[in-house]
Design a protein around this motif. Sequence first.
Motif, short mmCIF file in Angstrom:
data_model
loop_
_atom_site.label_atom_id
_atom_site.label_comp_id
_atom_site.label_asym_id
_atom_site.label_seq_id
_atom_site.Cartn_x
_atom_site.Cartn_y
_atom_site.Cartn_z
N GLU A 47 0.85 -1.19 0.00
CA GLU A 47 0.00 0.00 0.00
C GLU A 47 0.88 1.23 0.00
O GLU A 47 1.97 1.23 0.57
N TRP A 48 0.40 2.29 -0.64
CA TRP A 48 1.14 3.53 -0.71
C TRP A 48 0.18 4.70 -0.77
O TRP A 48 -1.03 4.51 -0.86
N ALA A 49 0.73 5.90 -0.71
CA ALA A 49 -0.09 7.11 -0.71
C ALA A 49 0.50 8.12 -1.69
O ALA A 49 1.70 8.12 -1.96
N ALA A 50 -0.37 9.00 -2.18
CA ALA A 50 0.07 10.09 -3.05
C ALA A 50 -0.55 11.39 -2.54
O ALA A 50 -1.72 11.42 -2.17
N SER A 51 0.27 12.42 -2.51
CA SER A 51 -0.19 13.77 -2.18
C SER A 51 -0.07 14.61 -3.43
O SER A 51 1.00 14.66 -4.05
N PHE A 52 -1.17 15.26 -3.81
CA PHE A 52 -1.16 16.17 -4.94
C PHE A 52 -0.81 17.54 -4.38
O PHE A 52 -1.61 18.16 -3.69
N LEU A 73 15.74 13.07 4.52
CA LEU A 73 14.57 13.08 3.63
C LEU A 73 13.36 13.75 4.24
O LEU A 73 12.66 14.51 3.59
N TRP A 74 13.07 13.50 5.51
CA TRP A 74 11.85 14.02 6.14
C TRP A 74 12.10 15.23 7.02
O TRP A 74 11.17 15.75 7.64
N SER A 75 13.32 15.73 7.07
CA SER A 75 13.64 16.90 7.88
C SER A 75 12.90 18.13 7.35
O SER A 75 13.06 18.52 6.20
N GLY A 76 12.07 18.73 8.20
CA GLY A 76 11.34 19.93 7.83
C GLY A 76 10.12 19.70 6.96
O GLY A 76 9.50 20.65 6.50
N ILE A 77 9.74 18.45 6.74
CA ILE A 77 8.58 18.12 5.90
C ILE A 77 7.37 17.86 6.80
O ILE A 77 7.39 16.95 7.63
N ALA A 78 6.32 18.66 6.63
CA ALA A 78 5.11 18.51 7.44
C ALA A 78 4.22 17.41 6.86
O ALA A 78 3.87 17.44 5.68
N VAL A 79 3.90 16.44 7.72
CA VAL A 79 3.01 15.35 7.32
C VAL A 79 1.74 15.38 8.17
O VAL A 79 1.72 15.99 9.24
N ARG A 80 0.71 14.73 7.69
CA ARG A 80 -0.54 14.72 8.42
C ARG A 80 -0.43 13.83 9.67
O ARG A 80 0.28 12.83 9.65
N ASP A 81 -1.15 14.20 10.71
CA ASP A 81 -1.15 13.43 11.96
C ASP A 81 -1.80 12.06 11.78
O ASP A 81 -1.39 11.10 12.42
N ALA A 84 1.25 9.49 8.18
CA ALA A 84 2.54 10.13 7.90
C ALA A 84 2.97 10.00 6.44
O ALA A 84 3.95 10.61 6.03
N ARG A 85 2.24 9.22 5.66
CA ARG A 85 2.54 9.13 4.22
C ARG A 85 1.93 10.29 3.45
O ARG A 85 2.25 10.50 2.28
N LEU A 86 1.04 11.06 4.08
CA LEU A 86 0.34 12.17 3.42
C LEU A 86 0.94 13.49 3.85
O LEU A 86 1.11 13.74 5.04
N LEU A 87 1.26 14.34 2.88
CA LEU A 87 1.88 15.62 3.18
C LEU A 87 0.83 16.66 3.56
O LEU A 87 -0.21 16.79 2.90
N GLU A 88 1.12 17.39 4.61
CA GLU A 88 0.23 18.46 5.10
C GLU A 88 0.10 19.55 4.03
O GLU A 88 1.06 19.87 3.35
N ALA A 91 -3.11 19.67 -2.12
CA ALA A 91 -4.38 19.93 -2.80
C ALA A 91 -5.31 18.72 -2.75
O ALA A 91 -6.51 18.84 -2.92
N GLY A 92 -4.74 17.55 -2.50
CA GLY A 92 -5.54 16.33 -2.39
C GLY A 92 -4.65 15.15 -2.09
O GLY A 92 -3.41 15.23 -2.16
N TRP A 93 -5.29 14.02 -1.72
CA TRP A 93 -4.55 12.82 -1.34
C TRP A 93 -5.27 11.59 -1.84
O TRP A 93 -6.49 11.59 -2.00
#
Length: 136
Positions: A47-52, A73-81, A84-88, A91-93
Motif C-alpha cells: 500500500e502507498w499514498a500520493a499527495s497532490f 529526507l523528512w527533515s522539515g517536511i510537514a506530514v498529516r497526523d 505520515a505518508r500524506l503531506l500536510e 491539494a488532495g490525497w
Amino acid sequence: MVVAEVDGRRSGLTVSSLLSISLEPRLVGISIAREASLHELLREAGEWAASFLSGDQAPVAQHFARGVPPIALWSGIAVRDDDARLLEGAAGWLTARTVEEVRTGDHTFFVAELLSVEEGRAPTSLVYVHRGYHPL
C-alpha cells in the motif's frame, strides 16, 4: 508525491505522473525507476499514498525529486497526523494498494486499486511544465 512506508522506513519521490487506468475497478498507475530508493520499499509495502501538491509546495516537490539522503529526507517536511505518508497542506490525497507490477525497461509500472481519495483545501495545485514547477 508518492510515499511508501514499511516498519518505520518511509520513502517518498516526486513522480512525473499518476495515471487513471480504470473506473471499475478504480485503478491508477505510476512508473518508478528500479534504481529509485522508493522502488523496493514500494514493492514491499503493497500500500502507498500520493499527495497532490498545492501551488506553493514547489520546494517540497524539488526536495523529493533530487534524491535526498534517507537521514535528511523528512527533515522539515510537514506530514498529516492521521497518516505520515500524506503531506500536510496538499491539494488532495489518495491511498492505494498495488495489484500488479509490470517491468517496463528500467522502470516498474505499478497498477494499484484506489482505497481512498480526499480533496484538500489548497486554492491551487502544482504542475511541472517547461522545466519548472508552477501553480495551477
